[in-house]
Design an enzyme around this catalytic site. Sequence first.
Site, PDB file in Angstrom:
ATOM      1  N   HIS A  26      -0.347 -25.002  69.574  1.00 61.78           N
ATOM      2  CA  HIS A  26      -1.226 -26.157  69.750  1.00 61.78           C
ATOM      3  C   HIS A  26      -2.013 -26.507  68.505  1.00 61.78           C
ATOM      4  O   HIS A  26      -2.155 -27.674  68.147  1.00 61.78           O
ATOM      5  CB  HIS A  26      -2.226 -25.879  70.881  1.00 61.78           C
ATOM      6  CG  HIS A  26      -1.662 -26.182  72.213  1.00 61.78           C
ATOM      7  ND1 HIS A  26      -1.975 -25.460  73.322  1.00 61.78           N
ATOM      8  CD2 HIS A  26      -0.791 -27.107  72.595  1.00 61.78           C
ATOM      9  CE1 HIS A  26      -1.311 -25.951  74.348  1.00 61.78           C
ATOM     10  NE2 HIS A  26      -0.589 -26.943  73.929  1.00 61.78           N
ATOM     11  N   GLU A  68      26.136 -37.821  58.727  1.00 59.30           N
ATOM     12  CA  GLU A  68      25.579 -36.861  57.768  1.00 59.30           C
ATOM     13  C   GLU A  68      26.677 -36.026  57.113  1.00 59.30           C
ATOM     14  O   GLU A  68      26.415 -35.199  56.262  1.00 59.30           O
ATOM     15  CB  GLU A  68      24.504 -35.983  58.427  1.00 59.30           C
ATOM     16  CG  GLU A  68      24.831 -35.499  59.826  1.00 59.30           C
ATOM     17  CD  GLU A  68      23.656 -34.837  60.543  1.00 59.30           C
ATOM     18  OE1 GLU A  68      22.584 -34.660  59.947  1.00 59.30           O
ATOM     19  OE2 GLU A  68      23.830 -34.484  61.717  1.00 59.30           O
ATOM     20  N   ASP A 111      21.086 -34.028  55.430  1.00 61.15           N
ATOM     21  CA  ASP A 111      22.367 -33.333  55.383  1.00 61.15           C
ATOM     22  C   ASP A 111      23.381 -34.092  54.534  1.00 61.15           C
ATOM     23  O   ASP A 111      24.161 -33.483  53.805  1.00 61.15           O
ATOM     24  CB  ASP A 111      22.911 -33.134  56.806  1.00 61.15           C
ATOM     25  CG  ASP A 111      22.303 -31.907  57.447  1.00 61.15           C
ATOM     26  OD1 ASP A 111      22.215 -30.868  56.768  1.00 61.15           O
ATOM     27  OD2 ASP A 111      21.875 -31.984  58.618  1.00 61.15           O
ATOM     28  N   CYS A 143      17.361 -41.753  59.438  1.00 62.87           N
ATOM     29  CA  CYS A 143      16.325 -40.894  60.007  1.00 62.87           C
ATOM     30  C   CYS A 143      16.080 -39.645  59.158  1.00 62.87           C
ATOM     31  O   CYS A 143      15.329 -38.763  59.562  1.00 62.87           O
ATOM     32  CB  CYS A 143      16.648 -40.508  61.445  1.00 62.87           C
ATOM     33  SG  CYS A 143      18.167 -39.539  61.589  1.00 62.87           S
TER      34      CYS A 143
HETATM   35  C1  PEP Z   1      19.204 -35.217  58.485  1.00 65.07           C
HETATM   36  O1  PEP Z   1      20.082 -34.379  58.271  1.00 65.07           O
HETATM   37  O2  PEP Z   1      18.904 -36.131  57.683  1.00 65.07           O
HETATM   38  C2  PEP Z   1      18.435 -35.170  59.739  1.00 65.07           C
HETATM   39  C3  PEP Z   1      17.583 -36.116  60.068  1.00 65.07           C
HETATM   40  O3  PEP Z   1      18.619 -34.089  60.549  1.00 65.07           O
HETATM   41  P1  PEP Z   1      17.952 -32.636  60.279  1.00 65.07           P
HETATM   42  O4  PEP Z   1      17.028 -32.775  59.110  1.00 65.07           O
HETATM   43  O5  PEP Z   1      17.267 -32.255  61.539  1.00 65.07           O
HETATM   44  O6  PEP Z   1      19.170 -31.825  59.982  1.00 65.07           O
HETATM   45 MG    MG Z   2      20.866 -33.187  59.892  1.00 66.68          MG
END
Ligand code: PEP
Ligand code: MG
Length: 555
Positions: free
Chosen positions: A177, A416, A440, A488
Amino acid sequence: MTRELRGTPAAPGVAVAAPWLHRPAVTGAPARLSLFDASAAAVAEISALATLLRDRGREAEAEIMDAQSLMAQDPALHEAADQLVADGTRPADAIVQAGEAVAASFEAIGDEILAARAADVRDVAARIARVMTGVAAPRLERRSVVVAADLPPSVTVELDRALLAGIALEGGSRTSHAAILSRSLGIPAVVGVAGLCDAVPTVMELGIDGDAGIAYLDPDAETAARLAAASAAAGERARADAAFAAGVLATNDGHRVICAANIGEPTEAEAAFAAGAEAIGLFRTEFAFAGRSTAPDEATQAAAYAQVLRAAHGAEVVFRLADIGGDKPIAYLPIEPEANPFLGLRAIRLAARHPELLPTQLHAILRASADVGARASIMAPMVADEEDLALVLRLVEDACAAVPDAAGPRVGIMIEVPSAVLLADRLAPRIDFISIGTNDLTQYLLAADRSNAALAARQDPLHPAVLRAIGQVVEAVRGTTRCTVAVCGEMAGDPAGAQLLVGLGVDELSMEPRAFGAVKRAVGTRSMPDLVALARTAQHMRSAAEVRRAVEAAA
Ligand code: PEP
Ligand code: MG
């Protein structure tokens, strides 16, 4: 000389201030109120705190107080305390011991979330004991870095924010928390710093770096100056950026891009929307699978997913299917030791090895969607080709048949893996959305292990090869009628990266909410034709460093 203690980064930022050691309540004092009256008074205090927090828009913390209010009224806690009093224990000690027993039973289950609840129970019991004996609540008297073994949530929320410079915990995890609250409050925090509580009584000044996860005991002049300068610069930037966080993500000539949030815990959703998110673009569901002895069952998962869908009030929520393996191993889903885990049995590649994993998760997502009456978006990580996509589509179809009353989900994939970039024109027409995972994608395109600090300079997603790959995916998506494209990875939350992504034609940027202001501000100073030209030129540069310089020079 500065002593460094290494822990785990829990909330970004740096702080240097006097340490303030929080110790759990000492209960030797005589009781002034009965257990019944003290509990009622504690519930009133907790409820008042919840109302105050809600009035200030701090919903995540208010919910923790609501849960504590129920714990304070728990008959099992009271019966255990009454029994101890009947056996001759002082009432204030009895409630603390009863709380300790309940907390220990939570911890024994070996579940990270329940272990975090253990801190709540101890906290509630300590509050009842404090009310009972009339001992004053702990108070900060000057600007301080608060140090504790684990910091109870009610202590965190009652600390004077103006004096709270940072939090450093000997225990805790990124999901405890105190860590969640620090992030939502924007206070730097490090957790898991072994030896901290014993060291601190002889320390005059404590520096913490919440990005690196380091505590500096009595930092020397040079370290203190470096931390203070970083803190001042970050504070100034954050203040300037904050003014932009709630606005739209758009260029100065009106080209709009969706601003979405990356979250790892259901409790982060509310704060993300309050901070200016239009959607949850990446819910890293695998965090709920970590730190447990068995996988969370369908009902547990469904409850967590429903919490996020409710917080979204109809806005999109992208549930990423558990991305386990690679740098996120899970003890109860054993994978034989691999020489290269990032190139191994990871994410959807685990489907064959653990055939129950993804169907259970898909059922839980669809059940949550049906319960809340909100459409979910399902995203598969590490899809490499059409066979991987076919597997994902079949699993989703089977799940929809098993949970038929759910609104049909939007289905998408992460890009990715480099093969998926090359095949994007074959993948995109069959799905609703693509989200590019640049973390990735960069490591795989540049063959640079993202967990290898020695290769940090090679992991910059501003590399022209990564920009070209993203451009290729955007082009493939534009050739379809329904597919959209988001990013993302961390690149979306980097103001320089965000400008290039907008210029490349990405529809949505999904990032940590703390990046909203800086990204909206940076994109908002540029016109779309400028960013398109910048992104085009950048693809012909020699290195990520040259691209970065060009973006900065153009600003
Ligand atoms: C990424 O690979 O850009 C991604 C958002 O996933 P993670 O960082 O959780 O592997
Ligand atoms: Mg990833």
